[in-house]
Structures are given as C-alpha cells and as structure tokens.
Design a protein around this motif. Structure first.
Motif, short mmCIF file in Angstrom:
data_model
loop_
_atom_site.label_atom_id
_atom_site.label_comp_id
_atom_site.label_asym_id
_atom_site.label_seq_id
_atom_site.Cartn_x
_atom_site.Cartn_y
_atom_site.Cartn_z
N PRO A 130 0.80 -1.20 -0.17
CA PRO A 130 0.07 -0.02 0.04
C PRO A 130 0.92 1.30 -0.03
O PRO A 130 1.86 1.33 0.61
CB PRO A 130 -0.90 -0.17 1.16
CG PRO A 130 0.13 -0.81 2.26
CD PRO A 130 0.58 -1.88 1.41
N ARG A 131 0.28 2.37 -0.47
CA ARG A 131 0.94 3.68 -0.54
C ARG A 131 0.27 4.40 0.49
O ARG A 131 -0.90 4.58 0.23
CB ARG A 131 0.80 4.35 -1.87
CG ARG A 131 1.61 5.64 -1.92
CD ARG A 131 1.84 5.96 -3.30
NE ARG A 131 0.62 6.94 -3.50
CZ ARG A 131 0.47 7.68 -4.64
NH1 ARG A 131 1.52 7.99 -5.49
NH2 ARG A 131 -0.60 8.53 -4.92
N VAL A 132 0.77 5.08 1.48
CA VAL A 132 0.45 5.97 2.54
C VAL A 132 0.07 7.23 1.92
O VAL A 132 0.95 8.00 1.40
CB VAL A 132 1.28 5.86 3.92
CG1 VAL A 132 0.78 6.68 4.89
CG2 VAL A 132 1.54 4.38 4.15
N LEU A 133 -1.22 7.46 2.10
CA LEU A 133 -1.59 8.93 1.66
C LEU A 133 -1.86 9.90 2.67
O LEU A 133 -1.56 11.15 2.48
CB LEU A 133 -2.91 8.85 0.61
CG LEU A 133 -2.80 7.93 -0.64
CD1 LEU A 133 -4.23 7.89 -1.18
CD2 LEU A 133 -1.88 8.51 -1.33
N GLY A 134 -2.37 9.41 3.81
CA GLY A 134 -2.74 10.43 4.94
C GLY A 134 -4.12 10.85 4.69
O GLY A 134 -5.09 9.96 4.60
N LEU A 135 -4.38 12.10 4.71
CA LEU A 135 -5.65 12.59 4.42
C LEU A 135 -6.03 12.66 3.08
O LEU A 135 -5.21 13.14 2.03
CB LEU A 135 -5.78 14.13 5.03
CG LEU A 135 -7.10 14.67 5.16
CD1 LEU A 135 -7.97 13.87 6.28
CD2 LEU A 135 -6.93 16.12 5.71
N ALA A 136 -7.10 12.13 2.39
CA ALA A 136 -7.46 12.03 1.03
C ALA A 136 -8.76 12.34 0.84
O ALA A 136 -9.82 12.05 1.35
CB ALA A 136 -7.02 10.49 0.53
N MET A 137 -8.98 13.16 -0.30
CA MET A 137 -10.42 13.48 -0.61
C MET A 137 -10.63 12.54 -2.07
O MET A 137 -9.81 12.86 -3.00
CB MET A 137 -10.48 15.03 -0.99
CG MET A 137 -12.05 15.60 -1.25
SD MET A 137 -12.53 15.21 -2.89
CE MET A 137 -11.97 16.62 -3.89
N ILE A 138 -11.75 12.07 -2.10
CA ILE A 138 -11.99 11.21 -3.15
C ILE A 138 -13.40 11.79 -3.81
O ILE A 138 -14.42 12.07 -3.17
CB ILE A 138 -12.58 9.76 -2.85
CG1 ILE A 138 -11.32 9.16 -2.30
CG2 ILE A 138 -12.91 9.20 -3.79
CD1 ILE A 138 -11.42 8.95 -0.83
N PRO A 139 -13.37 12.17 -5.07
CA PRO A 139 -14.41 13.03 -5.96
C PRO A 139 -15.42 11.93 -5.85
O PRO A 139 -15.30 10.76 -6.39
CB PRO A 139 -14.02 13.43 -7.08
CG PRO A 139 -12.32 13.35 -6.99
CD PRO A 139 -12.08 12.46 -5.90
N GLY A 140 -16.83 12.41 -5.77
CA GLY A 140 -17.81 11.35 -5.66
C GLY A 140 -18.03 10.91 -6.99
O GLY A 140 -18.41 9.81 -7.15
N HIS A 141 -17.44 11.52 -8.25
CA HIS A 141 -18.06 11.03 -9.36
C HIS A 141 -16.93 9.93 -9.72
O HIS A 141 -17.21 9.01 -10.73
CB HIS A 141 -17.96 11.86 -10.48
CG HIS A 141 -16.78 12.78 -10.46
ND1 HIS A 141 -16.31 13.92 -10.12
CD2 HIS A 141 -15.65 12.74 -11.65
CE1 HIS A 141 -15.40 14.45 -10.24
NE2 HIS A 141 -14.82 13.53 -11.38
N HIS A 142 -15.94 9.66 -8.93
CA HIS A 142 -14.81 8.66 -9.00
C HIS A 142 -15.12 7.37 -8.32
O HIS A 142 -14.40 6.39 -8.41
CB HIS A 142 -13.42 9.05 -8.95
CG HIS A 142 -13.11 9.90 -9.91
ND1 HIS A 142 -12.59 9.63 -11.37
CD2 HIS A 142 -12.61 11.21 -10.03
CE1 HIS A 142 -12.09 10.74 -12.12
NE2 HIS A 142 -12.17 11.56 -10.98
N VAL A 143 -16.22 7.26 -7.43
CA VAL A 143 -16.43 6.35 -6.34
C VAL A 143 -17.35 5.40 -7.28
O VAL A 143 -18.47 5.62 -7.89
CB VAL A 143 -17.21 7.16 -5.23
CG1 VAL A 143 -17.80 5.84 -4.19
CG2 VAL A 143 -16.45 7.86 -4.39
#
Length: 108
Positions: free
Chosen positions: A79-92
């Motif tokens: 895994p790659r550690v990202l920390g805080l991440a925002m996922i755009p709704g249209h990519h979910v």
C-alpha cells in the motif's frame, strides 16, 4: 388557503421527507471514524477512516492507504500511505465498511 396550510404545520409528505433525511443523516453520523474501503473508477482502492462527505458525494478519508489494481489476483501489492485523502464523488464505484468497524457499531 396557503395560509391555512402553514397554520396547520407541514403536510405528511413533508414530514416523511424530513424523517427520511434525518434517518440518512443519523446513519452517516454512525459511520464517522469507521474504516472504509472505497473502490474508484480507475481501479484503485483507498482504505481509511471516514471523516466526512458532502452533497456531491465527495468523501474525505483520514489515515488513507492506496492499493493499486493488481494484475495478479492473489496479491494486492504494497500500500501507498496517503494520509488525508479526498475522493471526488464521481470517481467512487463502491464503498464498503470494514467488518470490525461494523461490530463496534452493534453495541450502540
């Protein structure tokens, strides 16, 4: 006639909408700080703590890790550690709550 409706309070249709939105909000609040697995349209999977969402279905994960789509079905890779991440709704593509997080909720 309109003033008469206002005096009697909201209609039953409006009350149903309010109660269903209240139930949805309660359910989301119950998922706060639970481990989630989010699959994205590009094949990546992010795992982290559910911190918040908005009306556009964007999701914020804390302590997030990214797993790349692997060609080998038996290995997920490192895994790659990202920390805080925002996922755009249209990519979910899908959201799953991890089982150990759900077991913690059963006590409430």
């Amino acid at each position: 006639m309109a003033s008469m409706i206002e005096e009697n309070g909201p209609s039953t249709h409006e009350q149903t909408e309010v109660s269903s939105s209240y139930q949805a909000r309660q359910k989301l609040e119950g998922l706060l700080n639970k481990n989630m697995r989010i699959r994205m349209t590009d094949g990546r999977t992010l795992v982290g703590l559910f911190l918040c969402t908005d009306r556009d279905c964007n999701v914020i994960l804390g302590s997030a890790q990214e797993f790349l789509k692997s060609t080998d079905t038996f290995s997920q890779g490192e895994p790659r550690v990202l920390g805080l991440a925002m996922i755009p709704g249209h990519h979910v593509v899908s959201i799953e709550v991890e089982a150990d997080s759900l077991e913690d909720m059963q006590g409430f």
